[in-house]
Design a protein around this motif. Sequence first.
Motif, short mmCIF file in Angstrom:
data_model
loop_
_atom_site.label_atom_id
_atom_site.label_comp_id
_atom_site.label_asym_id
_atom_site.label_seq_id
_atom_site.Cartn_x
_atom_site.Cartn_y
_atom_site.Cartn_z
N LEU A 19 51.91 114.32 47.23
CA LEU A 19 51.88 115.55 48.01
C LEU A 19 50.85 115.52 49.13
N LEU A 20 49.78 114.73 48.96
CA LEU A 20 48.66 114.80 49.90
C LEU A 20 48.35 113.47 50.58
N GLY A 21 49.23 112.50 50.43
CA GLY A 21 48.95 111.21 51.06
C GLY A 21 49.82 110.11 50.51
N ASP A 22 49.27 108.91 50.46
CA ASP A 22 50.05 107.73 50.08
C ASP A 22 50.08 107.49 48.58
N VAL A 23 49.30 108.25 47.83
CA VAL A 23 49.30 108.10 46.37
C VAL A 23 49.58 109.46 45.74
N SER A 24 50.04 109.43 44.50
CA SER A 24 50.31 110.67 43.79
C SER A 24 49.01 111.35 43.38
N LEU A 25 49.12 112.59 42.94
CA LEU A 25 47.93 113.30 42.45
C LEU A 25 47.32 112.58 41.25
N LEU A 26 48.15 112.07 40.34
CA LEU A 26 47.65 111.31 39.20
C LEU A 26 46.92 110.06 39.67
N GLN A 27 47.51 109.34 40.60
CA GLN A 27 46.88 108.11 41.09
C GLN A 27 45.56 108.41 41.79
N ALA A 28 45.53 109.48 42.58
CA ALA A 28 44.28 109.86 43.25
C ALA A 28 43.21 110.22 42.24
N THR A 29 43.59 110.91 41.16
CA THR A 29 42.64 111.28 40.12
C THR A 29 42.10 110.03 39.43
N ALA A 30 42.98 109.09 39.14
CA ALA A 30 42.55 107.85 38.48
C ALA A 30 41.62 107.04 39.37
N GLN A 31 41.92 106.95 40.65
CA GLN A 31 41.05 106.23 41.58
C GLN A 31 39.69 106.90 41.69
N ARG A 32 39.70 108.23 41.70
CA ARG A 32 38.45 108.99 41.74
C ARG A 32 37.63 108.74 40.48
N ALA A 33 38.31 108.71 39.35
CA ALA A 33 37.63 108.53 38.07
C ALA A 33 36.91 107.18 37.99
N LEU A 34 37.50 106.16 38.58
CA LEU A 34 36.90 104.83 38.52
C LEU A 34 35.62 104.72 39.33
N GLN A 35 35.37 105.69 40.22
CA GLN A 35 34.16 105.68 41.04
C GLN A 35 33.00 106.43 40.39
N LEU A 36 33.25 107.01 39.23
CA LEU A 36 32.18 107.71 38.52
C LEU A 36 31.11 106.72 38.07
N PRO A 37 29.87 107.17 37.92
CA PRO A 37 28.82 106.27 37.46
C PRO A 37 29.08 105.79 36.04
N ASP A 38 28.98 104.47 35.84
CA ASP A 38 29.15 103.85 34.52
C ASP A 38 30.46 104.27 33.87
N ALA A 39 31.56 104.18 34.64
CA ALA A 39 32.85 104.65 34.16
C ALA A 39 33.56 103.58 33.34
N ALA A 40 34.13 104.00 32.22
CA ALA A 40 35.00 103.16 31.40
C ALA A 40 36.42 103.26 31.95
N PRO A 41 37.33 102.39 31.51
CA PRO A 41 38.74 102.55 31.90
C PRO A 41 39.24 103.92 31.47
N PRO A 42 40.14 104.52 32.24
CA PRO A 42 40.56 105.89 31.95
C PRO A 42 41.40 106.00 30.67
N LEU A 43 41.31 107.17 30.08
CA LEU A 43 42.17 107.58 28.98
C LEU A 43 43.07 108.67 29.53
N VAL A 44 44.38 108.51 29.37
CA VAL A 44 45.33 109.49 29.86
C VAL A 44 46.03 110.13 28.67
N ILE A 45 46.10 111.46 28.67
CA ILE A 45 46.84 112.18 27.63
C ILE A 45 48.02 112.87 28.31
N CYS A 46 49.22 112.56 27.84
CA CYS A 46 50.42 113.08 28.49
C CYS A 46 51.51 113.31 27.46
N GLY A 47 52.60 113.91 27.92
CA GLY A 47 53.75 114.12 27.06
C GLY A 47 54.55 112.85 26.89
N ASP A 48 55.26 112.78 25.78
CA ASP A 48 56.04 111.59 25.46
C ASP A 48 57.03 111.23 26.56
#
Length: 476
Positions: free
Chosen positions: A30-59
Amino acid sequence: MIVPVLLAGGTGTRLWPLSRDGFPKQFHKLLGDVSLLQATAQRALQLPDAAPPLVICGDHHRFLVAEQLREIGIDNATIILEPEGRNTAPAATIAALHVSERYGPEAQVFLMSADHAVEDIASFCAAAATASTVAGEGCIVTFGIAPTRPETGYGYLKRGTALPQGGFQLDAFVEKPDRATAERYCSDDSYSWNGGLFLFPAATFLQEAERLENEMLQHCREALNNATKDLDFIRLEPGAFCAARSDSIDYAIMEKTQAAALVPIDAGWDDVGSWTFMQKLPADEHGNVTHGDVLLEDSSNNLVHAESRLVAAVGMQDHIVVETSDAVLVAPANRAQDVKKLVKRLQLMERYETELHARVLRPWGSYETIAEGPRFQVKRIVVKPGAKLSLQMHHHRAEHWIVVCGTARVTRDEDTFLLTENESTYIPLGTRHRLDNPGHVPLELIEVQSGSYLGEDDIVRFEDVYGRTQEQENAL
């Protein structure tokens, strides 16, 4: 260590007809070349001392999540599947239990929605670093978003006494206000938007959950302890998880705990909650925000989003028009929040337009209905290189396949053979069959179905490389 936890459930009904149950807003670009989920994941990886993300979603979104993460180079995420949505409190509890077990009880959980927008990543990460320090003192931190307008669609937070390590005590949660109250909050710097962002040590959250929501905690613990591994996914045990009370983390924990703290954040955050948000995108000299093939005459302050054809308007002001290949929404801009009422009516009518788009994504590729009528249906099928559909059979329809481009390997009962461009084959009713792409380019074909019943649930699946069962997914 901070473990980013991305909540990727929800259907985003106020962004219909683009957002639908099978492909909700968090998966759209909606806001560029990546989806909102992808933008959130990319943002999460820039956090200080970040581990790989955990995603909780529907089946039913599991393959969408996995594919979108792979597209941006994230192949080490953990994906936990909820058998049904139970709001944010059980999701937070599952996250805390998993993080505590995998990384240790002092590891910190950063709970964030996968459908938010953030402009200033540096400020976002700086606020997270402050929150991590505050959380290290045994606090459950929520983030107070600096308001940019008197928003009536958000809850608010009232900050209290300043804390020595940064941030503030959380004085109160405030429900969504009326316009006059929102204007008052907007001019008072002790109030901020509640963005639904939380950071906490796993141990602190679990201690508070045991004290305040022990029954929910036990159901979640049982659901995670009895979870099963399904390909790359962790599938929660349905009986235990669905027994957990559905509630938000605000009501279940934050409004009752004495461990709550608030850290201000001014990072251009916003919730992509309705079409009104999209009107903030760059506009033309008349205030019109457009996407796709749009032609406007004597029109101003509109949002016009075209997906599949020309959309033209004359003399239109302050309206939202959204076109997809199978639905068109027209609404005054000040009624954007009411789109969800339309969706509710469509759901009561059991219209497919709330569930799926004309183009339906599958783990092997996609299919799109391009024509249909009594006793026939025509689909365009695209199969990714190396992918294959399930070995299956239909009781009520026969199929004709015509290869447009690429190479198809066809299994038809005991025979297996290749088809290339402009070649075709026939799959009689009741025949076991499979289609796969052995090539290095996408396989595109036209499928013509004919028979007495053409529903997607007319399928008997014998074998599937993606672990789908008849109950989980009645479709190609």
